[in-house]
Design a protein around this motif. Sequence first.
Motif, PDB file in Angstrom:
ATOM      1  N   THR A  41      -9.983   9.963   9.837  1.00 61.00           N
ATOM      2  CA  THR A  41     -10.430   8.657   9.347  1.00 61.00           C
ATOM      3  C   THR A  41      -9.950   8.420   7.926  1.00 61.00           C
ATOM      4  OG1 THR A  41     -12.378   8.760  10.750  1.00 61.00           O
ATOM      5  CG2 THR A  41     -12.457   7.221   8.911  1.00 61.00           C
ATOM      6  N   HIS A  42     -10.112   9.434   7.084  1.00 64.89           N
ATOM      7  CA  HIS A  42      -9.697   9.319   5.687  1.00 64.89           C
ATOM      8  C   HIS A  42      -8.182   9.110   5.596  1.00 64.89           C
ATOM      9  CE1 HIS A  42     -10.596   9.846   1.448  1.00 64.89           C
ATOM     10  NE2 HIS A  42      -9.487  10.550   1.352  1.00 64.89           N
ATOM     11  N   LEU A  43      -7.417   9.883   6.373  1.00 63.80           N
ATOM     12  CA  LEU A  43      -5.954   9.749   6.329  1.00 63.80           C
ATOM     13  C   LEU A  43      -5.483   8.421   6.906  1.00 63.80           C
ATOM     14  CD1 LEU A  43      -4.626  13.310   7.193  1.00 63.80           C
ATOM     15  CD2 LEU A  43      -4.470  12.084   5.029  1.00 63.80           C
ATOM     16  N   GLN A  44      -6.140   7.927   7.939  1.00 66.45           N
ATOM     17  CA  GLN A  44      -5.745   6.627   8.505  1.00 66.45           C
ATOM     18  C   GLN A  44      -5.963   5.501   7.507  1.00 66.45           C
ATOM     19  OE1 GLN A  44      -7.921   6.268  12.144  1.00 66.45           O
ATOM     20  NE2 GLN A  44      -6.536   7.598  13.277  1.00 66.45           N
ATOM     21  N   GLN A  45      -7.066   5.548   6.779  1.00 67.66           N
ATOM     22  CA  GLN A  45      -7.308   4.537   5.759  1.00 67.66           C
ATOM     23  C   GLN A  45      -6.255   4.625   4.656  1.00 67.66           C
ATOM     24  OE1 GLN A  45     -11.317   5.329   4.549  1.00 67.66           O
ATOM     25  NE2 GLN A  45     -12.212   4.329   6.335  1.00 67.66           N
ATOM     26  N   PHE A  46      -5.926   5.842   4.245  1.00 71.82           N
ATOM     27  CA  PHE A  46      -4.927   6.022   3.189  1.00 71.82           C
ATOM     28  C   PHE A  46      -3.553   5.543   3.647  1.00 71.82           C
ATOM     29  CE2 PHE A  46      -1.577   8.658   1.327  1.00 71.82           C
ATOM     30  CZ  PHE A  46      -1.696   8.259   0.012  1.00 71.82           C
ATOM     31  N   VAL A  47      -3.159   5.940   4.843  1.00 69.87           N
ATOM     32  CA  VAL A  47      -1.841   5.535   5.352  1.00 69.87           C
ATOM     33  C   VAL A  47      -1.781   4.018   5.515  1.00 69.87           C
ATOM     34  CG1 VAL A  47      -0.317   5.676   7.362  1.00 69.87           C
ATOM     35  CG2 VAL A  47      -1.317   7.753   6.405  1.00 69.87           C
ATOM     36  N   GLY A  48      -2.862   3.415   5.942  1.00 69.96           N
ATOM     37  CA  GLY A  48      -2.899   1.956   6.048  1.00 69.96           C
ATOM     38  C   GLY A  48      -2.667   1.279   4.711  1.00 69.96           C
ATOM     39  N   ARG A  49      -3.316   1.810   3.672  1.00 71.99           N
ATOM     40  CA  ARG A  49      -3.101   1.239   2.324  1.00 71.99           C
ATOM     41  C   ARG A  49      -1.661   1.445   1.865  1.00 71.99           C
ATOM     42  NH1 ARG A  49      -8.129   3.789   1.429  1.00 71.99           N
ATOM     43  NH2 ARG A  49      -7.054   5.491   0.372  1.00 71.99           N
ATOM     44  N   GLN A  50      -1.097   2.635   2.146  1.00 77.02           N
ATOM     45  CA  GLN A  50       0.275   2.909   1.715  1.00 77.02           C
ATOM     46  C   GLN A  50       1.267   1.998   2.438  1.00 77.02           C
ATOM     47  OE1 GLN A  50      -0.265   4.653  -1.239  1.00 77.02           O
ATOM     48  NE2 GLN A  50       1.677   5.557  -0.670  1.00 77.02           N
ATOM     49  N   VAL A  51       1.074   1.790   3.727  1.00 80.68           N
ATOM     50  CA  VAL A  51       1.972   0.910   4.493  1.00 80.68           C
ATOM     51  C   VAL A  51       1.857  -0.523   3.988  1.00 80.68           C
ATOM     52  CG1 VAL A  51       2.348  -0.086   6.786  1.00 80.68           C
ATOM     53  CG2 VAL A  51       2.044   2.380   6.529  1.00 80.68           C
ATOM     54  N   GLN A  52       0.638  -0.962   3.696  1.00 84.94           N
ATOM     55  CA  GLN A  52       0.442  -2.315   3.181  1.00 84.94           C
ATOM     56  C   GLN A  52       1.148  -2.487   1.835  1.00 84.94           C
ATOM     57  OE1 GLN A  52      -3.664  -3.397   2.785  1.00 84.94           O
ATOM     58  NE2 GLN A  52      -3.197  -5.518   2.224  1.00 84.94           N
ATOM     59  N   GLU A  53       1.037  -1.492   0.961  1.00 85.68           N
ATOM     60  CA  GLU A  53       1.725  -1.569  -0.333  1.00 85.68           C
ATOM     61  C   GLU A  53       3.233  -1.575  -0.154  1.00 85.68           C
ATOM     62  OE1 GLU A  53       0.321   1.560  -2.831  1.00 85.68           O
ATOM     63  OE2 GLU A  53      -1.754   0.863  -2.777  1.00 85.68           O
ATOM     64  N   GLN A  54       3.744  -0.772   0.798  1.00 81.94           N
ATOM     65  CA  GLN A  54       5.193  -0.738   1.039  1.00 81.94           C
ATOM     66  C   GLN A  54       5.687  -2.082   1.568  1.00 81.94           C
ATOM     67  OE1 GLN A  54       7.451   1.916   0.521  1.00 81.94           O
ATOM     68  NE2 GLN A  54       8.999   0.395   0.990  1.00 81.94           N
ATOM     69  N   VAL A  55       4.932  -2.698   2.466  1.00 80.08           N
ATOM     70  CA  VAL A  55       5.325  -4.007   3.013  1.00 80.08           C
ATOM     71  C   VAL A  55       5.324  -5.057   1.908  1.00 80.08           C
ATOM     72  CG1 VAL A  55       4.567  -5.858   4.573  1.00 80.08           C
ATOM     73  CG2 VAL A  55       4.637  -3.491   5.368  1.00 80.08           C
ATOM     74  N   GLU A  56       4.294  -5.021   1.043  1.00 78.70           N
ATOM     75  CA  GLU A  56       4.266  -5.973  -0.077  1.00 78.70           C
ATOM     76  C   GLU A  56       5.452  -5.756  -1.005  1.00 78.70           C
ATOM     77  OE1 GLU A  56       0.488  -5.427  -1.930  1.00 78.70           O
ATOM     78  OE2 GLU A  56      -0.631  -6.310  -0.271  1.00 78.70           O
ATOM     79  N   LEU A  57       5.785  -4.510  -1.272  1.00 78.41           N
ATOM     80  CA  LEU A  57       6.939  -4.222  -2.135  1.00 78.41           C
ATOM     81  C   LEU A  57       8.233  -4.707  -1.494  1.00 78.41           C
ATOM     82  CD1 LEU A  57       8.100  -2.854  -4.700  1.00 78.41           C
ATOM     83  CD2 LEU A  57       8.398  -0.823  -3.282  1.00 78.41           C
ATOM     84  N   LEU A  58       8.396  -4.466  -0.194  1.00 77.51           N
ATOM     85  CA  LEU A  58       9.612  -4.928   0.482  1.00 77.51           C
ATOM     86  C   LEU A  58       9.691  -6.453   0.492  1.00 77.51           C
ATOM     87  CD1 LEU A  58       9.837  -2.428   3.463  1.00 77.51           C
ATOM     88  CD2 LEU A  58      11.236  -2.478   1.401  1.00 77.51           C
ATOM     89  N   GLY A  59       8.547  -7.114   0.596  1.00 81.52           N
ATOM     90  CA  GLY A  59       8.535  -8.574   0.503  1.00 81.52           C
ATOM     91  C   GLY A  59       8.970  -9.050  -0.868  1.00 81.52           C
TER      92      GLY A  59
END
Length: 119
Positions: A41-59
């Motif tokens: 659960t903890h890792l899924q939340q962290f990975v979700g935040r990291q993916v969201q930040e990466q998508v925002e950066l790519l945008g």
Amino acid sequence: MNDSVMFQGLARALSPATPPMAWPVTAWKSLFFDCPVAVSTHLQQFVGRQVQEQVELLGQLSREQNPSAFVTREAAFLQQSALAWSTELVAVAEIVQSKLLNATQAELPEDQPPFAKAA
């Protein structure tokens, strides 16, 4: 009390700090259910935040005109991400430690302080 090694072992085993009789089941539940669920659960939340930040950066980088700024911002993000992962692994280790240690600790009654019997 007898000084026999057997009686000394029994005295230690029946002391108030001994885990309850169901502790093997509690340890198994903690090791094979509670701990993996908490970690995942903890890792899924962290990975979700990291993916969201990466998508925002790519945008943001899709609108970037300067190639050197593109590389610099992506390198900065990767450095920040590596630091975040190392911090996250420490947090996961703390979760595992707390889950595994909780399974081996005897539960004290709520109204009794930890060293009430010693006094």
